[in-house]
Design an enzyme around this catalytic site. Structure first.
Site, mmCIF file in Angstrom:
data_model
loop_
_atom_site.group_PDB
_atom_site.id
_atom_site.type_symbol
_atom_site.label_atom_id
_atom_site.label_comp_id
_atom_site.label_asym_id
_atom_site.label_seq_id
_atom_site.Cartn_x
_atom_site.Cartn_y
_atom_site.Cartn_z
ATOM 1 N N ARG A 70 1.130 -1.161 -0.052
ATOM 2 C CA ARG A 70 -0.109 0.044 0.199
ATOM 3 C C ARG A 70 0.895 1.319 0.115
ATOM 4 O O ARG A 70 0.367 2.427 -0.300
ATOM 5 C CB ARG A 70 -1.003 0.005 1.023
ATOM 6 C CG ARG A 70 -1.942 1.149 1.317
ATOM 7 C CD ARG A 70 -3.024 1.019 2.213
ATOM 8 N NE ARG A 70 -2.639 0.561 3.512
ATOM 9 C CZ ARG A 70 -2.146 1.141 4.256
ATOM 10 N NH1 ARG A 70 -1.999 2.272 4.402
ATOM 11 N NH2 ARG A 70 -1.733 0.675 5.649
ATOM 12 N N TYR A 90 -16.643 15.573 -16.492
ATOM 13 C CA TYR A 90 -16.924 14.272 -16.523
ATOM 14 C C TYR A 90 -17.696 14.016 -15.399
ATOM 15 O O TYR A 90 -17.447 14.647 -14.207
ATOM 16 C CB TYR A 90 -15.214 13.435 -16.339
ATOM 17 C CG TYR A 90 -15.778 11.904 -16.046
ATOM 18 C CD1 TYR A 90 -16.423 11.181 -17.041
ATOM 19 C CD2 TYR A 90 -15.564 11.275 -14.889
ATOM 20 C CE1 TYR A 90 -16.590 9.628 -16.795
ATOM 21 C CE2 TYR A 90 -15.587 9.970 -14.631
ATOM 22 C CZ TYR A 90 -16.116 9.254 -15.530
ATOM 23 O OH TYR A 90 -16.316 7.712 -15.336
ATOM 24 N N ASP A 106 -7.696 17.396 -16.720
ATOM 25 C CA ASP A 106 -7.875 15.837 -17.159
ATOM 26 C C ASP A 106 -7.243 15.641 -18.795
ATOM 27 O O ASP A 106 -7.938 16.262 -19.637
ATOM 28 C CB ASP A 106 -9.468 15.490 -17.181
ATOM 29 C CG ASP A 106 -9.321 14.152 -17.526
ATOM 30 O OD1 ASP A 106 -8.806 13.693 -18.017
ATOM 31 O OD2 ASP A 106 -10.523 13.626 -16.819
ATOM 32 N N LYS A 147 -7.789 4.179 -20.028
ATOM 33 C CA LYS A 147 -8.084 4.556 -21.622
ATOM 34 C C LYS A 147 -6.795 4.344 -22.411
ATOM 35 O O LYS A 147 -6.296 3.358 -22.690
ATOM 36 C CB LYS A 147 -8.597 5.937 -21.619
ATOM 37 C CG LYS A 147 -9.609 6.164 -20.447
ATOM 38 C CD LYS A 147 -10.964 5.240 -20.593
ATOM 39 C CE LYS A 147 -12.163 5.603 -19.726
ATOM 40 N NZ LYS A 147 -11.647 5.911 -18.439
#
Length: 372
Positions: free
Chosen positions: A46, A98, A170, A195
Site C-alpha cells: 500500500r 466528466y 484532465d 483509456k
C-alpha cells in the site's frame, strides 16, 4: 529524446535475469535486513511496490513532469487530489466535466467543507468571474467529455495563477502524445490510464503528474498511502506495456477519427459533429495551437432526436456498444444513458471512440446505422 523513443524506453530497468520485458513483482510485503532497513526500499504494497515505482518513473518524463503518482483508477486519482485540499476551499469545474467528478462534487465535497462551481471554461471571462479569494483549484478538461469543448490552457492557467489557484487538467482524451499541459503553465495533469495508456480495454488505473515535487505532491501521496487507492502491480505492468505503443496508436486513431468526423459532417442524418479537428469547431484554432493532432474521440448529434440516436446504436455492426474509450476497438454509446439519471448530456448525442479499424469501414457502418 523524441516522444516515440521515450515512450518505449521510459522507466526501463535492467532485470537480473536478462529479461527484456519488465518483471511483475506480486509480493505484498518486502524484507528488511538484520538492522531493520528495507532491502529494496519497499516495505508494504500500500505504501509502494516495484511495478508502481517503475510506472511512475515512466510516466513523469512523458508529460515533462517532476513527479508522478499512479492510482487504482482515474477517479481515485482525482479524488485524492481533492481530498488534499483544506476545508473552506473552492474549486471551479467545467460545466461539462466528466460526470463522475460532477457527482462527487455534489455528493462528497460539501461533506469535506469544499465548495464548487461549474462554468463554461471556453469562455475565459466566465472563468474569471467564477474565481474567488478561496479558490484553490481550477479544474480543466480539454477536449472535454463528451462535448469536445476546447479550453485555452495557457490563458486559463494565467487567470488561475493570478488568483492564487492551482490548475488541474484532465488530459485523458489528448494524452501527452498530442498535448503537453505542463509546458503551457499548468500545475497537475490527470489521466485515466484505463483509456489510451492501457489501450486494450483490459486494465484500470489512474495517474497524476506534477509540475513540482512540492507540498501538494506530498499531501496527495499521503492520501493515497492512508486511504489505499493504490494501483496493483499487475495493473501497473499492463499500463507500462501499453505506454510502449501509445504514440503509434494515437497517431493512427487520431487520423481515423478525423476521417470519420469529416464523413459524419456530410451526412444528412447528423445535425452536428463535435470534433476539434473540423475547421467549423469553435475551438479549432485553439486546439490547433496547443495540440499536435486532434485525438480519437468525437460526438455527434442525431438530427431526428433521441429515439433515432438509440436506433443507430442498436444497428451498428463494427462498433461495439460499450462505454469507456481509448482502446484498439471502436466504441459507440448513447452517452446520456451511460451517465444515468444525473446526466446533462443532450439526449440526441452519441459518443464515439475511434479505434484501429480502417476508417472507411467505420464510416460505412455509421452510414448504414444512421440511415432512416
Amino acid at each position: 529524446m523524441r516522444f516515440e523513443t521515450l515512450a518505449v524506453h521510459a522507466g526501463h530497468t535492467d532485470d537480473p535475469s536478462g529479461g527484456v520485458a519488465p518483471a511483475i513483482q506480486l509480493s505484498t510485503t518486502f524484507a528488511r535486513d538484520a538492522a531493520g532497513v528495507p532491502i529494496s526500499g519497499h516495505t508494504y504494497i500500500r505504501e509502494s511496490n516495484p511495478n508502481q515505482a517503475q510506472l511512475e518513473a515512466a510516466l513523469a518524463p512523458l508529460e515533462g513532469a517532476a513527479a508522478a503518482l499512479v492510482f487504482a483508477s482515474g477517479m481515485a486519482a482525482g479524488i485524492a487530489l481533492l481530498q488534499s485540499l483544506p476545508p473552506g476551499s473552492h474549486v471551479v469545474f467545467p460545466d461539462d466535466v466528466y460526470y463522475g467528478f460532477r457527482d462527487a462534487a455534489h455528493d462528497f465535497l460539501p461533506q469535506w467543507g469544499i465548495a464548487s462551481d461549474f462554468v463554461g471554461m471556453e469562455d475565459l471571462d466566465a472563468l474569471g468571474r467564477a474565481l474567488r479569494p478561496e479558490t484553490r483549484v481550477v479544474w480543466l478538461e480539454t477536449p472535454s467529455n463528451p462535448m469536445l469543448k476546447v479550453v485555452d490552457l495557457a490563458a486559463a492557467a494565467a487567470l488561475a495563477r493570478a488568483a492564487g489557484a492551482l490548475t488541474v487538467v484532465d488530459n485523458t482524451f489528448a494524452t501527452p502524445v498530442l498535448q503537453q499541459p505542463l509546458q503551457l503553465g499548468l500545475d497537475v495533469v490527470l489521466h485515466s490510464s484505463t483509456k489510451y495508456f492501457g489501450g486494450h480495454s483490459d486494465v484500470q488505473g489512474g495517474a497524476l503528474l506534477f509540475a513540482r515535487r512540492d507540498d501538494l505532491f506530498a499531501r496527495v501521496e499521503h492520501a493515497r498511502h492512508l486511504l489505499g487507492a493504490v494501483a496493483s502491480p499487475f495493473n501497473c505492468w499492463l499500463v507500462l506495456r501499453g505506454l510502449r505503443t501509445l504514440a503509434c496508436r494515437m497517431a493512427a486513431q487520431s487520423a481515423g477519427a478525423l476521417a470519420v468526423a469529416r464523413a459524419l459532417a456530410g451526412m444528412p442524418e447528423v445535425a452536428a459533429v463535435h470534433y476539434p479537428g473540423l475547421p467549423e469547431h469553435p475551438g479549432h484554432a485553439i486546439a490547433a495551437r496547443q495540440m499536435s493532432a486532434f485525438g480519437a474521440m468525437l460526438s455527434l448529434r442525431v438530427r431526428a432526436g433521441r429515439e433515432a440516436a438509440l436506433r443507430a446504436v442498436s444497428r451498428v455492426r463494427l462498433f461495439t456498444r460499450a462505454t469507456s474509450l481509448g482502446a484498439v476497438e471502436s466504441l459507440i454509446e448513447h452517452r446520456a444513458t451511460s451517465e444515468g439519471p444525473t446526466s446533462r448530456t443532450p439526449q440526441d448525442l452519441l459518443r464515439l471512440s475511434i479505434g484501429l479499424e480502417h476508417p472507411d469501414d467505420l464510416i460505412e457502418d455509421l452510414r448504414q446505422a444512421l440511415a432512416p
